[in-house]
Design a protein around this motif. Structure first.
Motif, PDB file in Angstrom:
ATOM      1  N   ILE A 116       0.842  -1.213   0.000  1.00 45.51           N
ATOM      2  CA  ILE A 116       0.000   0.000   0.000  1.00 45.51           C
ATOM      3  C   ILE A 116       0.871   1.254   0.000  1.00 45.51           C
ATOM      4  O   ILE A 116       0.561   2.236  -0.687  1.00 45.51           O
ATOM      5  CB  ILE A 116      -0.958  -0.016   1.205  1.00 45.51           C
ATOM      6  N   SER A 117       1.964   1.228   0.739  1.00 43.16           N
ATOM      7  CA  SER A 117       2.888   2.379   0.734  1.00 43.16           C
ATOM      8  C   SER A 117       3.473   2.581  -0.656  1.00 43.16           C
ATOM      9  O   SER A 117       3.678   3.724  -1.089  1.00 43.16           O
ATOM     10  CB  SER A 117       4.007   2.163   1.759  1.00 43.16           C
ATOM     11  N   SER A 118       3.742   1.500  -1.371  1.00 46.83           N
ATOM     12  CA  SER A 118       4.236   1.600  -2.746  1.00 46.83           C
ATOM     13  C   SER A 118       3.149   2.138  -3.670  1.00 46.83           C
ATOM     14  O   SER A 118       3.407   2.989  -4.528  1.00 46.83           O
ATOM     15  CB  SER A 118       4.691   0.224  -3.250  1.00 46.83           C
ATOM     16  N   ARG A 119       1.942   1.658  -3.485  1.00 45.89           N
ATOM     17  CA  ARG A 119       0.819   2.061  -4.342  1.00 45.89           C
ATOM     18  C   ARG A 119       0.576   3.564  -4.281  1.00 45.89           C
ATOM     19  O   ARG A 119       0.237   4.196  -5.282  1.00 45.89           O
ATOM     20  CB  ARG A 119      -0.434   1.302  -3.904  1.00 45.89           C
ATOM     21  N   LEU A 121      11.069   2.597 -10.520  1.00 43.52           N
ATOM     22  CA  LEU A 121      11.576   1.765  -9.429  1.00 43.52           C
ATOM     23  C   LEU A 121      10.458   1.419  -8.438  1.00 43.52           C
ATOM     24  O   LEU A 121      10.332   0.265  -7.999  1.00 43.52           O
ATOM     25  CB  LEU A 121      12.710   2.489  -8.698  1.00 43.52           C
ATOM     26  N   ILE A 122       9.621   2.405  -8.099  1.00 41.20           N
ATOM     27  CA  ILE A 122       8.519   2.135  -7.172  1.00 41.20           C
ATOM     28  C   ILE A 122       7.560   1.104  -7.760  1.00 41.20           C
ATOM     29  O   ILE A 122       7.080   0.211  -7.059  1.00 41.20           O
ATOM     30  CB  ILE A 122       7.767   3.445  -6.815  1.00 41.20           C
ATOM     31  N   ALA A 123       7.291   1.205  -9.071  1.00 38.02           N
ATOM     32  CA  ALA A 123       6.400   0.237  -9.724  1.00 38.02           C
ATOM     33  C   ALA A 123       6.965  -1.178  -9.633  1.00 38.02           C
ATOM     34  O   ALA A 123       6.227  -2.144  -9.374  1.00 38.02           O
ATOM     35  CB  ALA A 123       6.180   0.635 -11.178  1.00 38.02           C
ATOM     36  N   PRO A 162       7.869  -3.194 -17.547  1.00 36.11           N
ATOM     37  CA  PRO A 162       7.386  -1.832 -17.256  1.00 36.11           C
ATOM     38  C   PRO A 162       6.458  -1.786 -16.040  1.00 36.11           C
ATOM     39  O   PRO A 162       6.189  -0.694 -15.519  1.00 36.11           O
ATOM     40  CB  PRO A 162       6.638  -1.450 -18.534  1.00 36.11           C
ATOM     41  N   CYS A 163       5.979  -2.937 -15.613  1.00 34.18           N
ATOM     42  CA  CYS A 163       5.091  -3.022 -14.437  1.00 34.18           C
ATOM     43  C   CYS A 163       3.964  -1.988 -14.525  1.00 34.18           C
ATOM     44  O   CYS A 163       3.676  -1.258 -13.574  1.00 34.18           O
ATOM     45  CB  CYS A 163       5.888  -2.826 -13.138  1.00 34.18           C
ATOM     46  N   LYS A 164       3.345  -1.944 -15.678  1.00 35.50           N
ATOM     47  CA  LYS A 164       2.350  -0.910 -15.978  1.00 35.50           C
ATOM     48  C   LYS A 164       1.199  -0.899 -14.988  1.00 35.50           C
ATOM     49  O   LYS A 164       0.686   0.166 -14.628  1.00 35.50           O
ATOM     50  CB  LYS A 164       1.825  -1.121 -17.400  1.00 35.50           C
TER      51      LYS A 164
END
Length: 658
Positions: free
Chosen positions: A255-258, A308-310, A288-290
């Motif tokens: 959730i912190s990443s989101r 990086l966060i994705a 790409p972790c779209k």
């Protein structure tokens, strides 16, 4: 002489009375305390302030705390209705909220600051006196800042118009100004006013997640003079993470990443995210972790940071789904096998089968999943998880904050005729209480909530290995399970939202409580379960945002239920059309306050702008509520009865005066 007080009946009474006699060693001292307590019981009850679903939005939270959801301004309007202009009232209110910032701004334009200080110190003293009028001197004294308590107390209890002390009063204020202490004094008395307008603060869940600084909210609550907290599902998630529960840790990091709030983890709580970042960068190097791009303002982060966060977001999400498989397998009593989805995927074709229906996955790159054993963590994932567990467990600040949530918190609270519970009481479709097996026994209703709380406390504080593990797993269930009063849904479709386009799979059905709480017969059943007065009492919930712009009302069940989650979180405000509800309960009224979105502290200081949009009187008490009608009053009445027994013991010679 016939004894008019309660008789001393048992040996247990005598043991307790001997202890009590050490504090009140004579008839005179016991009698004086009875007189004092009897008088206090007839004072008006203090003002209670209810907030929920703050979700890390520290700036609007702190502003609402400072203005008491408009109570400060209403006190100013009542006291100075005929003697001050609107601009002066706004200046006075802003001085109470932000004294240092407001004075700094005023100094830029005010040519005679000494005269300004003199006028506004008088006004602040009068306001403080007005706000303290329903408290005892002793209680007021405890709420005053130590460095100026004597001076403020003198000013509060002097009569300015008395010819005998007028010069004394004026001399106190002149000396404060002459010594250059005016600003410090204004700050001190402003803080006193903030404390006096609200006797008790209730936080009905969800301090954590989405917003930028939940830590600042908890730091502020730790300093509050009187606060209680009813845990929300987002709070229990972080409590489980602090307890070292792996699945909760993965969810908290996800959730912190989101919401790109990784600074809270790294900079505030000292959680080491480097192993996760290194792992994610290597495993998802060309991905790409779209579907995992964080919800951020693109101006705040550069492309490399977002990328990086994705990658971290995707890596921890896959770890989470694997860990959830482990915990579901450990606990068949959770009845959550339908959440096991990694083994429902055909990894060659990229198709998942749910409830007999096939869906294409929008993301088919799963380098860490072994189709033959999809819930097994890789060696590198194990290493990442172990390091995160150590970081969460060893974070001094996080442990301090979670200890505070345990010491001031609970799953629910019954206080002064109100049942405070973040989500609701889990019900079946027919309105009966939903039941769950825990440690081999079935629980429902109030007993289920009590058992769950006892187990998670064991999961955090316990020393017995197996009991601690059992309680620790329950943190995750309270975050997401169907019998959780904090979650209030039958499912959490996190996997589907990431990987399946068809929104039909994203549905999360609310527990029947959220519709059945409007049914008076079922509501009465809930009131009876918690030993509440159906005619007088209320239930106060948060958790489900009230969609104000669609005409939804926060008042449910003919005024017996209030829902005060209106959208403190910016993530919800587009749906709700506002920025949250709060509730004020004083000795005469229950009032719902609707808030506009908060702009900034600077706007509030410069323009005297509060964030209240409207106040709705939802209940007027026919007779003024007194302290004797409250929880605290009941305890005081018990003390009075005990002191009366002590008098009997003294007068009959059972206990000797000291």
């Amino acid at each position: 002489m016939e004894n008019k007080y309660t008789q001393v009946d048992t040996e247990l009474d005598m043991k307790y009375l001997r202890l009590l006699s050490s504090r009140y060693p004579t008839i005179s001292k016991a009698s004086t305390e009875i007189i004092n307590l009897e008088a206090i019981l007839n004072l008006p009850k203090g003002t209670e302030h209810f907030l929920s679903d703050i979700h890390g939005e520290h700036e609007p939270f702190i502003h609402v705390l400072k203005n008491g959801s408009g109570v400060v301004r209403r006190k100013i309007d009542e006291l100075f209705s005929d003697t001050m202009m609107e601009s002066e009232k706004s200046t006075l209110a802003t001085l109470v909220y932000y004294p240092n910032s407001k004075l700094e701004l005023i100094r830029k334009t005010e040519q005679n600051m000494d005269e300004f200080y003199r006028i506004y110190i008088y006004r602040l003293v009068e306001l403080c006196k007005y706000c303290s009028s329903k408290y005892t001197r002793s209680k007021v004294r405890k709420l005053l800042p130590e460095e100026y308590s004597y001076i403020i107390e003198e000013l509060l209890h002097e009569h300015r118009k008395s010819e005998h002390k007028e010069e004394y009063y004026e001399s106190l204020i002149d000396t404060i100004i002459d010594l250059g202490q005016a600003q410090d004094f204004i700050v001190a008395i402003s803080k006193s006013i903030q404390r006096l307008v609200v006797d008790r603060l209730h936080i009905v869940g969800d301090i954590y997640d989405r917003g930028p600084r939940p830590d600042l909210i908890i730091d502020r609550l730790i300093k509050h003079h009187c606060v209680d907290i009813q845990w929300g599902n987002h709070d229990i998630l972080w409590m489980g993470a602090a307890a070292g529960e792996k699945t909760c840790i993965a969810n908290a990091v996800r959730i912190s990443s989101r919401y790109a709030n990784l600074d809270v983890l790294e900079d505030v709580y000292g959680i080491n995210l480097l192993p996760l970042a290194t792992f994610a960068s290597a495993v998802y190097k060309d991905d790409p972790c779209k579907e995992f791009i964080p919800k951020v303002d693109k101006d705040e982060f550069n492309t490399r940071e977002i990328s990086l966060i994705a990658k971290m977001h995707k890596a921890i999400s896959i770890i989470q789904f694997k860990l959830e498989g482990e915990i579901i397998s450990r606990h068949p009593e959770y009845e959550m096998d339908h959440r096991l989805l990694l083994d429902k995927v055909d990894y060659e074709s990229g198709i998942i089968t749910i409830k007999g229906k096939e869906y294409d996955l929008v993301d088919r790159n799963f380098p860490t999943i072994d189709p033959a054993s999809p819930f097994r963590l890789t060696g590198e994932e194990h290493d990442v998880v172990d390091k995160l567990v150590r970081s969460f467990s060893m974070s001094d600040k996080l442990q301090k904050h979670i200890n505070f949530l345990f010491s001031k918190g609970s799953i629910y609270l019954k206080y002064n005729g109100n049942l405070l519970i973040h989500g609701g009481v889990p019900l079946n479709d027919d309105g009966s209480f939903m039941s769950m097996e825990l440690e081999g026994q079935r629980y429902s209703g109030k007993a289920l909530l009590d058992k769950m709380e006892a187990l998670v406390r064991e999961g955090y504080y316990g020393s017995d290995g197996s009991k601690k593990d059992y309680g620790r797993d329950l943190f995750w269930y309270l975050w997401t399970g169907k019998c959780s009063s904090l979650f209030g849904k039958d499912d959490m479709t996190t996997y589907e939202r990431y990987f399946i386009e068809d929104k039909e799979t994203h549905k999360e059905n609310k527990n029947p409580y959220f519709t059945l709480r409007e049914d008076m017969d079922i509501l009465k059943h809930i009131f009876d379960e918690f030993d509440m007065d159906f005619e007088e009492d209320h239930i106060i919930n948060g958790h489900v945002p009230v969609k104000f712009k669609k005409g939804e009302s926060p008042v449910k069940a003919q005024g017996k239920v209030f829902v005060i989650d209106g959208g403190f979180s910016k993530a919800y405000q587009s749906k709700t059309g506002m920025a949250g509800y709060t509730l004020i309960y004083n000795s005469r009224h229950l009032k719902l306050i609707a808030h506009e979105p908060f702009t900034s502290k600077e706007d509030a200081v410069a323009n005297g702008r509060d964030i209240i949009s409207s106040t709705v009187l939802v209940e007027h008490k026919s007779s003024r509520k007194k302290i004797k009608d409250t929880n605290d009053g009941k305890q005081l009445q018990e003390t009075v009865e005990d002191l009366k027994k002590l008098l009997v013991a003294y007068r009959s010679g059972l206990i000797k005066e000291k």
